[in-house]
Enzyme design. Structure first.
Site, PDB file in Angstrom:
ATOM      1  N   ILE A  92       0.863  -1.174   0.000  1.00  0.00           N
ATOM      2  CA  ILE A  92       0.000   0.000   0.000  1.00  0.00           C
ATOM      3  C   ILE A  92       0.902   1.228   0.000  1.00  0.00           C
ATOM      4  CG2 ILE A  92      -2.046  -1.039   1.045  1.00  0.00           C
ATOM      5  CD1 ILE A  92      -1.222  -0.010   3.733  1.00  0.00           C
ATOM      6  N   ASP A  93       0.382   2.346  -0.442  1.00  0.00           N
ATOM      7  CA  ASP A  93       1.180   3.559  -0.564  1.00  0.00           C
ATOM      8  C   ASP A  93       1.725   4.025   0.776  1.00  0.00           C
ATOM      9  OD1 ASP A  93       0.729   3.779  -3.300  1.00  0.00           O
ATOM     10  OD2 ASP A  93      -1.100   4.954  -3.018  1.00  0.00           O
ATOM     11  N   LYS A  94       2.784   4.804   0.696  1.00  0.00           N
ATOM     12  CA  LYS A  94       3.400   5.388   1.893  1.00  0.00           C
ATOM     13  C   LYS A  94       2.362   6.092   2.760  1.00  0.00           C
ATOM     14  CE  LYS A  94       6.383   9.234   3.249  1.00  0.00           C
ATOM     15  NZ  LYS A  94       7.181  10.380   2.770  1.00  0.00           N
TER      16      LYS A  94
END
Length: 352
Positions: free
Chosen positions: A161-163
């Protein structure tokens, strides 16, 4: 891509954030190939891959000869074309174990489910070589990985998942678990539900977005929707409205596929970008009034939740060893909880 007889041809590297990371391979046996078991042939022609890992991949149905799924004892013959996918394993990168606290939702001998905070990068690289989830996992699992390390268990995160997205991630603790979990992501059988706060008042109470998503040629850090299916990959998101605040909406999204930035791209495509999502237009006022007081309210909201208001809340999968269905739910993080409460108070005050 040019083929060489008997040599490995890496056809494509897929980096679908939630689906996982897979390399597509193609092997073609040469005219003088002596009869050999499929698992032995593959382990001989795959660099730095154990026969056990190859056997696990064959068992999970990743390997086709021609267009037929074959077993490990299939005898490779001259001219056979072998196509398969393998969960991608990063190489040439040193992983520094770091004592970073982990919010572990579940752990046994085979899998680990971790609740990632917003702001934490998942994999080292691109200027982030410390402080990542993989650094923390390296310490937790007692693994040190150098650039030439044989122990590559730091590649066992089966999705990302994104930062600046918070929420649940699955980690495999051995090869068999990785291959079995990755297959579930590859087959879209994983249960993944996100919650998000988006701009605008979505008309429908629920709906489905079914499009093609590909990389934006004008900005390599962004993705976009295409009408032409050949320009990307099919992406399907089901959404449901949970709460309405007039100028923003609290929604749940169920992923059927797992493309990079899928929910962020889909909601922006609908004209309802995720609140505070700078990359996709969510960090500007999209709905509301022109008055300075409202603008200040929105600025306060951005300060309260300075990242895209997106949280991976639910993760469900079949345990790779026991075969039992496991499902986990992550509580809404403090920044999104505070943002929702602020909008509730604002909506109430406007109705008085």
């Amino acid at each position: 891509m040019m083929d060489f007889d008997g040599q490995l041809d890496r056809e494509e590297l897929i980096e679908d954030e939630e689906q996982g990371m897979f390399e597509h391979f193609r092997l073609e046996s040469d005219a003088g190939q002596a009869p050999m078991r499929l698992d032995k042939y593959m382990s001989t022609h795959l660099e730095d891959t154990s026969r056990n890992r190859v056997q696990c991949a064959i068992k999970q149905g990743y390997v086709l000869v021609g267009d037929v799924v074959r077993k490990a004892n299939y005898i490779v013959r001259p001219g056979d074309v072998i196509r398969f996918v393998m969960p991608y394993r990063r190489r040439g990168l040193e992983v520094l174990p770091q004592d970073i606290p982990l919010d572990i939702a579940y752990e046994d001998d085979d899998v680990l489910v971790v609740n990632k905070p917003a702001g934490m990068v998942v994999h080292p690289g691109h200027g982030h070589f410390e402080g990542t989830l993989v650094n923390a996992l390296s310490y937790h699992l007692g693994i040190t990985q150098g650039p030439d390390a044989e122990d590559e268990r730091m590649g066992i995160l089966v999705h990302r998942i994104d930062k600046d997205t918070s929420g649940l991630l699955a980690v495999a603790k051995n090869d068999e678990s990785q291959l079995k979990l990755a297959k579930q992501f590859f087959d879209h059988s994983i249960e993944r539900r996100y919650v998000a706060i988006v701009w605008g008042d979505i008309k429908e109470d629920e709906g489905t977005i079914d499009t093609t998503i590909g990389r934006d040629p004008n900005d390599r850090l962004r993705f976009r929707v295409y009408d032409d299916p050949s320009k990307g990959k099919r992406a399907i998101t089901h959404f449901k409205v949970l709460e309405r605040f007039g100028f923003v909406t609290f929604i749940e999204c169920k992923l059927e596929t797992g493309r990079t930035h899928q929910i962020r791209v889909h909601m922006s495509y609908l004209g309802h970008p995720i609140f505070a999502d700078e990359r996709y237009g969510g960090r500007e006022i999209r709905k509301g009034t022109i008055y300075a007081k409202y603008k200040q309210f929105i600025q306060n909201c951005f300060e309260l939740c300075p990242r895209q208001a997106l949280h991976a809340k639910t993760l469900g999968f079949i345990h790779p060893v026991s075969g039992k269905w496991l499902q986990f739910d992550s509580p809404l993080p403090d920044d999104m909880t505070a943002l929702l409460e602020k909008w509730r108070n604002y909506t109430t005050s406007q109705s008085l």
